[in-house]
Design a protein around this motif. Structure first.
Motif, PDB file in Angstrom:
ATOM      1  N   GLY A  94     -25.862   3.503  29.845  1.00  0.00           N
ATOM      2  CA  GLY A  94     -24.589   2.919  29.449  1.00  0.00           C
ATOM      3  C   GLY A  94     -23.436   3.236  30.382  1.00  0.00           C
ATOM      4  O   GLY A  94     -22.296   2.830  30.147  1.00  0.00           O
ATOM      5  N   GLN A  95     -23.744   3.938  31.470  1.00  0.00           N
ATOM      6  CA  GLN A  95     -22.648   4.420  32.314  1.00  0.00           C
ATOM      7  C   GLN A  95     -22.201   3.451  33.411  1.00  0.00           C
ATOM      8  O   GLN A  95     -21.430   3.821  34.299  1.00  0.00           O
ATOM      9  CB  GLN A  95     -23.008   5.790  32.899  1.00  0.00           C
TER      10      GLN A  95
ATOM     11  N   PRO B  31     -18.813  -7.893  42.371  1.00  0.00           N
ATOM     12  CA  PRO B  31     -17.625  -7.521  43.139  1.00  0.00           C
ATOM     13  C   PRO B  31     -16.687  -6.585  42.372  1.00  0.00           C
ATOM     14  O   PRO B  31     -15.716  -6.096  42.946  1.00  0.00           O
ATOM     15  CB  PRO B  31     -16.943  -8.871  43.406  1.00  0.00           C
ATOM     16  N   ILE B  32     -16.960  -6.345  41.095  1.00  0.00           N
ATOM     17  CA  ILE B  32     -16.109  -5.425  40.337  1.00  0.00           C
ATOM     18  C   ILE B  32     -16.971  -4.343  39.694  1.00  0.00           C
ATOM     19  O   ILE B  32     -18.184  -4.498  39.585  1.00  0.00           O
ATOM     20  CB  ILE B  32     -15.324  -6.152  39.215  1.00  0.00           C
ATOM     21  N   ALA B  33     -16.330  -3.256  39.295  1.00  0.00           N
ATOM     22  CA  ALA B  33     -17.067  -2.161  38.670  1.00  0.00           C
ATOM     23  C   ALA B  33     -17.461  -2.553  37.251  1.00  0.00           C
ATOM     24  O   ALA B  33     -16.689  -3.176  36.523  1.00  0.00           O
ATOM     25  CB  ALA B  33     -16.196  -0.908  38.648  1.00  0.00           C
ATOM     26  N   VAL B  34     -18.677  -2.206  36.871  1.00  0.00           N
ATOM     27  CA  VAL B  34     -19.127  -2.448  35.500  1.00  0.00           C
ATOM     28  C   VAL B  34     -18.693  -1.244  34.652  1.00  0.00           C
ATOM     29  O   VAL B  34     -18.951  -0.099  35.021  1.00  0.00           O
ATOM     30  CB  VAL B  34     -20.660  -2.634  35.454  1.00  0.00           C
ATOM     31  N   PRO B  35     -17.984  -1.495  33.544  1.00  0.00           N
ATOM     32  CA  PRO B  35     -17.452  -0.372  32.754  1.00  0.00           C
ATOM     33  C   PRO B  35     -18.533   0.549  32.186  1.00  0.00           C
ATOM     34  O   PRO B  35     -19.625   0.108  31.834  1.00  0.00           O
ATOM     35  CB  PRO B  35     -16.694  -1.058  31.609  1.00  0.00           C
ATOM     36  N   ASP B  36     -18.197   1.813  32.114  1.00  0.00           N
ATOM     37  CA  ASP B  36     -19.017   2.832  31.475  1.00  0.00           C
ATOM     38  C   ASP B  36     -18.849   2.672  29.958  1.00  0.00           C
ATOM     39  O   ASP B  36     -17.753   2.860  29.432  1.00  0.00           O
ATOM     40  CB  ASP B  36     -18.506   4.209  31.940  1.00  0.00           C
TER      41      ASP B  36
END
Ligand code: HEC
Length: 141
Positions: free
Chosen positions: A53-54, A64-69
């Protein structure tokens, strides 16, 4: 008495139709509402959000963007698990993008299609999303 006007024959016909519908449903509709939240998560979410899940799933590297934790949802929102907001984010009623395009699929729609795209499918989508929210609750740090 003609066959047409015999109420019993009519009832039998209806029964045959009803039974046919009931037995044909599983062929068209998935039954992800019978999956646990964890099973659904591993199947549909872990590729991006990671098995833990992190936000470190294999697909996340290509975005192109960070995947949320997702294990920090409660902490990030002042120690308050945002159940209703999450339900809307997941099914797509609430937009999660700050800027640009939404990268996360609109799950309410995806699951609805998977479940057969009718009124009954809507109810199953609610169950699927509830199970996912409960799973997310269980992985909060
Ligand atoms: C294709 C990659 C991808 C998949 C698959 C995916 N997500 Fe996401 N998710 C994202 C991205 C990227 C964001 C950040 C917002 C955006 O750009 O869409 C996000 C945001 C979220 C958020 C909001 C987090 C926050 O901090 O507000 C939640 C909750 C969430 N996802 C849950 C899920 C669940 C549950 C599933 C599986 C049913 C799932 N996601 C599947 C990529 C994905």
């Amino acid at each position: 008495m003609s066959e047409q006007s015999n109420p019993l024959t009519a009832l039998m016909r209806l029964t045959v139709v009803a039974v046919a519908i009931v037995f044909s449903l599983p062929v068209y509709a998935q039954a992800f509402d019978e999956y646990s939240g964890q099973e659904t998560y591993m199947r549909f979410c872990a590729a991006c959000h990671g098995e833990s899940g992190q936000g470190d799933g294999p697909v996340s590297e290509g975005l192109p963007i960070a995947v949320p934790d997702l294990t920090g949802l409660r902490k990030r929102r002042g120690n308050n698990f945002p159940e209703d907001v999450l339900r809307k984010i997941i099914d797509g009623q609430e937009t999660v993008v700050v800027h640009g395009t939404r990268y996360m699929p609109v799950w309410g729609y995806e699951f609805w299609v998977e479940e057969g795209a009718d009124d009954a499918a809507k109810e199953r989508v609610d169950i699927i999303v509830d199970n996912l929210v409960e799973y997310l609750r269980s992985i909060q740090q």
